[in-house]
Design a protein around this motif. Sequence first.
Motif, mmCIF file in Angstrom:
data_model
loop_
_atom_site.group_PDB
_atom_site.id
_atom_site.type_symbol
_atom_site.label_atom_id
_atom_site.label_comp_id
_atom_site.label_asym_id
_atom_site.label_seq_id
_atom_site.Cartn_x
_atom_site.Cartn_y
_atom_site.Cartn_z
ATOM 1 N N SER A 162 -1.156 0.013 -0.368
ATOM 2 C CA SER A 162 -0.839 -1.509 -0.229
ATOM 3 C C SER A 162 -0.022 -1.451 -1.990
ATOM 4 N N PRO A 163 0.782 -2.144 -1.984
ATOM 5 C CA PRO A 163 1.651 -2.480 -3.536
ATOM 6 C C PRO A 163 0.523 -3.545 -3.498
ATOM 7 N N GLU A 164 -0.381 -4.213 -3.317
ATOM 8 C CA GLU A 164 -0.890 -4.719 -4.010
ATOM 9 C C GLU A 164 -2.282 -4.637 -4.581
ATOM 10 N N PRO A 165 -1.989 -4.803 -5.973
ATOM 11 C CA PRO A 165 -3.287 -4.561 -7.346
ATOM 12 C C PRO A 165 -4.926 -5.560 -6.697
ATOM 13 N N ALA A 166 -4.530 -7.014 -6.641
ATOM 14 C CA ALA A 166 -4.871 -7.971 -6.133
ATOM 15 C C ALA A 166 -6.134 -7.742 -5.679
ATOM 16 N N GLY A 167 -6.272 -7.551 -3.917
ATOM 17 C CA GLY A 167 -6.480 -6.173 -3.280
ATOM 18 C C GLY A 167 -7.465 -5.508 -3.832
ATOM 19 N N THR A 168 -7.069 -4.613 -4.635
ATOM 20 C CA THR A 168 -7.289 -3.436 -4.836
ATOM 21 C C THR A 168 -8.585 -2.790 -5.880
ATOM 22 N N ALA A 169 -8.059 -4.122 -6.506
ATOM 23 C CA ALA A 169 -9.348 -4.671 -7.738
ATOM 24 C C ALA A 169 -10.632 -5.371 -7.453
ATOM 25 N N PHE A 211 -18.602 2.997 1.269
ATOM 26 C CA PHE A 211 -17.257 2.610 2.318
ATOM 27 C C PHE A 211 -16.801 2.276 1.013
ATOM 28 N N PHE A 212 -17.267 1.616 0.692
ATOM 29 C CA PHE A 212 -16.042 0.793 -0.571
ATOM 30 C C PHE A 212 -15.548 1.972 -1.795
ATOM 31 N N ALA A 213 -16.019 1.987 -1.803
ATOM 32 C CA ALA A 213 -15.382 3.509 -2.654
ATOM 33 C C ALA A 213 -14.111 3.914 -1.849
ATOM 34 N N THR A 243 -11.235 1.337 -0.978
ATOM 35 C CA THR A 243 -10.249 1.039 -2.384
ATOM 36 C C THR A 243 -9.448 1.825 -1.899
ATOM 37 N N ALA A 244 -9.923 3.370 -1.920
ATOM 38 C CA ALA A 244 -8.677 4.633 -2.075
ATOM 39 C C ALA A 244 -7.877 4.227 -0.904
ATOM 40 N N VAL A 245 -8.311 3.829 0.585
ATOM 41 C CA VAL A 245 -7.034 3.879 1.120
ATOM 42 C C VAL A 245 -6.518 2.672 1.048
ATOM 43 N N TYR A 246 -6.802 1.629 0.524
ATOM 44 C CA TYR A 246 -6.016 0.529 0.417
ATOM 45 C C TYR A 246 -5.056 0.797 -1.081
ATOM 46 N N ALA A 247 -5.348 1.325 -1.889
ATOM 47 C CA ALA A 247 -4.715 1.184 -3.009
ATOM 48 C C ALA A 247 -3.279 2.223 -2.814
#
Length: 129
Positions: free
Chosen positions: A26-33, A14-16, A19-23
């Motif tokens: 979203s232009p924000e790198p903090a959420g992706t990290a 689920f997190f994988a 993470t892929a969809v959010y990356a």
Amino acid sequence: MKVEAWLFTGTALFFAVTTAVYAAFSPEPAGTAALAVSFLMTSLIAAFLWRQHRRGGGRPEDRKSGEVRDAGGRREFFPAGTYVPVTAAAGSALIGLGVVQGLWLCLIGFGVLLPGVLGFAFRTLDHPQ
């Protein structure tokens, strides 16, 4: 351990995907990290549980015909009048409040937590099995 391993494997997947969809959107790198670290943490726990399952075999809880008496080995036991779990919980709560309210409460929380942790670490298990 098999049920727990599947549970954490599903959470890691689920997190994988998240993470892929959010990356991608979203232009924000903090959420992706943060999502990537969550994926790595759950993957680590899932790998540990799969390894323990392979190494130790199935537990009686993993079988449909498992009985309570099938679980051999040493069982943990806390007498009804023990203070250890309550002390550890109260100390943890005070530390959490101390982070928000101030250093003085955090220090009191560490003072309350210490006997609880020592009670967990050095308790004797001299009860009959």
